[in-house]
Design a protein around this motif. Structure first.
Motif, PDB file in Angstrom:
ATOM      1  N   LYS A  63      94.626  36.629  29.782  1.00 32.78           N
ATOM      2  CA  LYS A  63      94.636  37.929  29.120  1.00 32.78           C
ATOM      3  C   LYS A  63      93.844  38.923  29.950  1.00 32.78           C
ATOM      4  O   LYS A  63      92.906  38.574  30.670  1.00 32.78           O
ATOM      5  CB  LYS A  63      94.035  37.811  27.721  1.00 32.78           C
ATOM      6  CG  LYS A  63      94.892  36.988  26.799  1.00 32.78           C
ATOM      7  CD  LYS A  63      94.283  36.915  25.428  1.00 32.78           C
ATOM      8  CE  LYS A  63      95.161  36.058  24.524  1.00 32.78           C
ATOM      9  NZ  LYS A  63      94.530  35.818  23.224  1.00 32.78           N
ATOM     10  N   GLU A  64      94.218  40.199  29.843  1.00 34.72           N
ATOM     11  CA  GLU A  64      93.634  41.240  30.693  1.00 34.72           C
ATOM     12  C   GLU A  64      92.121  41.385  30.475  1.00 34.72           C
ATOM     13  O   GLU A  64      91.368  41.509  31.428  1.00 34.72           O
ATOM     14  CB  GLU A  64      94.351  42.570  30.426  1.00 34.72           C
ATOM     15  CG  GLU A  64      93.935  43.693  31.352  1.00 34.72           C
ATOM     16  CD  GLU A  64      94.297  43.451  32.803  1.00 34.72           C
ATOM     17  OE1 GLU A  64      93.560  43.935  33.686  1.00 34.72           O
ATOM     18  OE2 GLU A  64      95.301  42.772  33.074  1.00 34.72           O
ATOM     19  N   GLU A  65      91.673  41.337  29.249  1.00 34.82           N
ATOM     20  CA  GLU A  65      90.233  41.510  28.994  1.00 34.82           C
ATOM     21  C   GLU A  65      89.431  40.336  29.556  1.00 34.82           C
ATOM     22  O   GLU A  65      88.318  40.531  30.071  1.00 34.82           O
ATOM     23  CB  GLU A  65      89.972  41.671  27.506  1.00 34.82           C
ATOM     24  CG  GLU A  65      90.427  40.482  26.679  1.00 34.82           C
ATOM     25  CD  GLU A  65      90.359  40.739  25.191  1.00 34.82           C
ATOM     26  OE1 GLU A  65      89.894  39.834  24.485  1.00 34.82           O
ATOM     27  OE2 GLU A  65      90.763  41.832  24.770  1.00 34.82           O
ATOM     28  N   ARG A 117      89.214  40.799  33.356  1.00 28.78           N
ATOM     29  CA  ARG A 117      88.216  41.807  33.719  1.00 28.78           C
ATOM     30  C   ARG A 117      86.799  41.231  33.596  1.00 28.78           C
ATOM     31  O   ARG A 117      85.936  41.492  34.444  1.00 28.78           O
ATOM     32  CB  ARG A 117      88.352  43.032  32.818  1.00 28.78           C
ATOM     33  CG  ARG A 117      89.544  43.868  33.122  1.00 28.78           C
ATOM     34  CD  ARG A 117      89.513  45.160  32.294  1.00 28.78           C
ATOM     35  NE  ARG A 117      90.718  45.908  32.444  1.00 28.78           N
ATOM     36  CZ  ARG A 117      90.954  46.766  33.437  1.00 28.78           C
ATOM     37  NH1 ARG A 117      90.043  46.955  34.345  1.00 28.78           N
ATOM     38  NH2 ARG A 117      92.089  47.409  33.499  1.00 28.78           N
ATOM     39  N   ALA A 118      86.583  40.443  32.564  1.00 30.49           N
ATOM     40  CA  ALA A 118      85.257  39.819  32.393  1.00 30.49           C
ATOM     41  C   ALA A 118      84.979  38.824  33.528  1.00 30.49           C
ATOM     42  O   ALA A 118      83.845  38.729  34.024  1.00 30.49           O
ATOM     43  CB  ALA A 118      85.189  39.113  31.041  1.00 30.49           C
ATOM     44  N   GLN A 119      85.986  38.102  33.960  1.00 31.37           N
ATOM     45  CA  GLN A 119      85.815  37.150  35.058  1.00 31.37           C
ATOM     46  C   GLN A 119      85.510  37.897  36.360  1.00 31.37           C
ATOM     47  O   GLN A 119      84.657  37.479  37.143  1.00 31.37           O
ATOM     48  CB  GLN A 119      87.085  36.309  35.206  1.00 31.37           C
ATOM     49  CG  GLN A 119      86.981  35.195  36.220  1.00 31.37           C
ATOM     50  CD  GLN A 119      88.242  34.364  36.296  1.00 31.37           C
ATOM     51  OE1 GLN A 119      89.298  34.791  35.860  1.00 31.37           O
ATOM     52  NE2 GLN A 119      88.118  33.179  36.851  1.00 31.37           N
ATOM     53  N   LEU A 120      86.197  39.028  36.611  1.00 28.05           N
ATOM     54  CA  LEU A 120      85.914  39.833  37.791  1.00 28.05           C
ATOM     55  C   LEU A 120      84.491  40.376  37.739  1.00 28.05           C
ATOM     56  O   LEU A 120      83.761  40.350  38.739  1.00 28.05           O
ATOM     57  CB  LEU A 120      86.921  40.977  37.894  1.00 28.05           C
ATOM     58  CG  LEU A 120      86.705  41.956  39.036  1.00 28.05           C
ATOM     59  CD1 LEU A 120      86.846  41.267  40.379  1.00 28.05           C
ATOM     60  CD2 LEU A 120      87.663  43.123  38.935  1.00 28.05           C
TER      61      LEU A 120
END
Length: 185
Positions: free
Chosen positions: A150-152, A155-158
């Motif tokens: 999932k996109e969120e 983003r958290a992983q990045l």
């Protein structure tokens, strides 16, 4: 057993191989191959590909070794008339002489055939079947994607990779400006 195989092998090596329809080149007979059973009464007019009297409509070998049709009384009469002045021959007679010697004209055998349409159609049918099979597998067989896709979560992983400063020399952290908290330009 080994002795029998050796004797059999020696017999095979010593036995000359003569293709069917030819005369052995042993000094007896003419030595010329006999192709009359293959070509019938058609006239041999050239050497042919590898010396074989066969008919091909090809651009790289424009004069076949044999005529296309066997001679009929009409064609033989036209060939006698052909020996004279060609101005006495009509257009239909010239075409009949040509068709007796050749199956197709250059324009006819160089023209593309419509066969490519059926090949492309069958290929597209198989491609569409493959696409439907893929979507069927995704819909009914494969499990749903994990939450990490999932996109969120991505983003958290990045953000986590940037906070840990992983590969700061050439990797993703080298492209992040930590003082301005944004990507380098």
């Amino acid at each position: 057993m080994a002795g029998r195989l050796a004797v059999f092998g020696a017999r095979i090596i010593r036995t000359p191989k003569v293709p069917s329809g030819t005369v052995a080149m042993s000094g007896h007979g003419s030595g010329a191959p006999d192709f009359s059973h293959n070509i019938g009464k058609r006239e041999v007019v050239a050497y042919g590909i590898n010396g074989n009297p066969v008919y091909f409509d090809r651009t790289d070998y424009p004069l076949p070794a044999i005529r296309w049709k066997e001679p009929t009384p009409d064609i033989l009469a036209l060939r006698q008339k052909e020996q004279g002045d060609w101005k006495n021959l009509s257009i239909e007679e010239k075409k009949a002489l040509y068709r007796a010697s050749f199956c197709q004209t250059f324009a006819e055998f160089k023209a593309s055939s419509p066969e490519w349409k059926s090949i492309v159609g069958i290929a597209l049918i198989f491609v569409s079947f493959g696409i439907w099979l893929y979507y069927g597998l995704v819909a009914f067989v494969y499990p749903p994607l994990p939450d990490s896709f999932k996109e969120e979560n991505r983003r958290a992983q990045l953000r986590r990779l940037l906070d840990l400063q992983t590969n700061p020399i050439q990797g993703i952290s080298s492209k992040w400006d930590y003082e301005k908290n944004q990507w380098k330009k």
